[in-house]
Design an enzyme around this catalytic site. Structure first.
Site, PDB file in Angstrom:
ATOM      1  N   CYS A 181       0.785  -1.346   0.100  1.00 11.15           N
ATOM      2  CA  CYS A 181      -0.117  -0.059   0.070  1.00 11.15           C
ATOM      3  C   CYS A 181       0.872   1.255  -0.003  1.00 11.15           C
ATOM      4  O   CYS A 181       0.369   2.156  -0.275  1.00 11.15           O
ATOM      5  CB  CYS A 181      -1.057  -0.086   1.198  1.00 11.15           C
ATOM      6  SG  CYS A 181      -2.009  -1.356   1.177  1.00 11.15           S
TER       7      CYS A 181
ATOM      8  N   HIS B 133      -3.419   7.295   2.494  1.00 12.85           N
ATOM      9  CA  HIS B 133      -3.555   5.772   1.933  1.00 12.85           C
ATOM     10  C   HIS B 133      -5.185   5.467   2.442  1.00 12.85           C
ATOM     11  O   HIS B 133      -5.506   5.852   3.609  1.00 12.85           O
ATOM     12  CB  HIS B 133      -2.598   4.723   2.099  1.00 12.85           C
ATOM     13  CG  HIS B 133      -3.411   3.423   1.916  1.00 12.85           C
ATOM     14  ND1 HIS B 133      -3.713   3.132   0.800  1.00 12.85           N
ATOM     15  CD2 HIS B 133      -3.252   2.202   3.093  1.00 12.85           C
ATOM     16  CE1 HIS B 133      -4.120   1.911   0.844  1.00 12.85           C
ATOM     17  NE2 HIS B 133      -3.998   1.354   2.166  1.00 12.85           N
TER      18      HIS B 133
ATOM     19  N   ASN C 157     -10.091  -0.408  -0.125  1.00  8.78           N
ATOM     20  CA  ASN C 157      -8.688  -0.228   0.017  1.00  8.78           C
ATOM     21  C   ASN C 157      -8.282  -0.679  -1.606  1.00  8.78           C
ATOM     22  O   ASN C 157      -8.135  -1.794  -1.801  1.00  8.78           O
ATOM     23  CB  ASN C 157      -7.954  -1.017   1.194  1.00  8.78           C
ATOM     24  CG  ASN C 157      -6.653  -0.823   0.992  1.00  8.78           C
ATOM     25  OD1 ASN C 157      -5.845  -0.264   0.291  1.00  8.78           O
ATOM     26  ND2 ASN C 157      -5.981  -1.118   2.205  1.00  8.78           N
TER      27      ASN C 157
END
Ligand code: ACO
Length: 324
Positions: free
Chosen positions: A116, A251, A281
């Site tokens: 990520c 994020h 996500n």
């Protein structure tokens, strides 16, 4: 001597057509909209079509960014794709995307694996290559098909992820010309927490890609510590204060992590960009996707001071400060 800087000139994103809502998910695993919304803020996620790969998502986002930048594809002399879900184990997805777009023949292309945090890692690498004179126009893409990596029988994880891509074009400028561009980046990793968030296998261990497994609480705890910490450290490096930041683009993993990050930094809620409700996500794609959407909606503008901050498997984390 004039100081070279990397300026943002293009922004793009792409989302697969198919949308999976929380209600749709409740038909696949034992979950419900209320649980997912309360714990994560997620309402829906996009899912790639069967014949759509990470490179296809990356390609669309890249075209979108190149179009915005108003440059020719063959002027691009560096391509980096941040992804944990490549089309093939090798070659890198970036080589496929670069060829399909028609970037300058022979221009270097490589993938970055930092889960990520991949986009912030990729930005830093592009910035360094531009500053050193190795590249003039860099295409940086975060692209993922996380739907291929989740275990669709595990409600602890399958509700959290989505597919998508975001891209930016960076170009070399000089600090004398304007005050825009990448101001500072800080990257971090701690492999001591490798097992807290990982796939069940990989090429050299299980000979397959594995699927996502995580210790949700440990991830949460570390994310709300290191996402704000990265911003503090990079702000110091850039010589700015938290108050100077116009927009924080963290994020997008979970609304509670995002809000906790803003709170720890003492930032106004309005300054924190949130898009996790729409996309879940999307790993390395989440920051450039949120950036492109908010540029295109007119919320984030040229001249704004932005902080990106990311956290992911490894654990890896990092933050950047950018004047758009
Ligand atoms: N639907 C319904 N119930 C569920 C679901 C679901 N989808 N998932 C888990 N549960 C259940 C659990 O089984 C558990 O039940 P039990 O008490 O009977 O065992 C109960 O809900 C509570 O589980 P907890 O783990 O305590 O829930 P928590 O409040 O910690 O929330 C969550 C879980 C949302 C995963 C949270 O820990 C979190 O957000 N962690 C961060 C994880 C993350 O964002 N990872 C993304 C990758 S990392 C990154 O990008 C930064």
């Amino acid at each position: 001597m004039s100081m070279i800087r990397s300026k943002f000139v293009g922004f793009g994103h792409y989302l697969p057509e198919k949308v999976l809502t929380n209600d749709d998910l409740s038909k696949i695993v034992d979950t419900n909209d209320e649980w997912i919304t309360d714990r994560t803020g997620i309402k829906q996620r996009s899912i790639a079509a069967d014949n759509e790969c990470t490179s296809d998502l990356a390609y669309e986002a890249a075209l979108n960014a190149i179009d915005y930048a108003k440059i020719e594809a063959n002027e691009i002399d560096l391509v980096i794709v941040a992804t944990a879900t490549p089309d093939n184990t090798f070659p890198s997805t970036s080589t496929k995307v670069a060829d399909k777009i028609g970037v300058k023949k022979g221009a270097p292309a490589f993938d970055i694996a930092a889960a990520c945090s991949g986009f912030v890692y990729a930005l830093n690498m592009a910035d360094l290559m531009i500053k050193s004179g190795q590249a003039k126009n860099a295409l940086i893409i975060g692209a993922e098909t996380m739907s291929r990596l989740v275990d669709w029988t595990d409600r602890n994880t399958c509700v959290l992820f989505g597919d998508g891509a975001g891209a930016v074009v960076l170009t070399a400028t000089t600090a004398e010309d304007d005050n825009k561009g990448m101001l500072a980046t800080k990257l971090f990793a701690n492999g001591g927490l490798y097992d807290e968030l990982r796939t069940t296998g990989g090429v050299s261990s299980s000979k397959d890609a594995g699927c996502i497994q995580m210790n949700g609480r440990e991830v949460f705890k570390n994310a709300v510590t290191y996402l704000p910490d990265g911003v503090k450290q990079v702000a110091k490096e850039a010589g700015i204060t938290i108050d100077d930041i116009d927009w924080l683009i963290p994020h997008q993993a979970n609304i509670r992590i995002i809000e906790g990050t803003g709170k720890k930094l003492g930032m106004d809620k309005e300054k924190v960009i949130i898009s996790v409700q729409n996309h879940a996500n999307t790993s390395a794609a989440s920051i450039p996707l949120a950036l492109s959407e908010n540029i295109r909606s007119g919320k984030v503008k040229e001249g704004d001071l932005i902080a990106f901050t990311a956290f992911g498997a490894g654990f890896t984390w990092g933050a950047s400060v950018v004047r758009l």
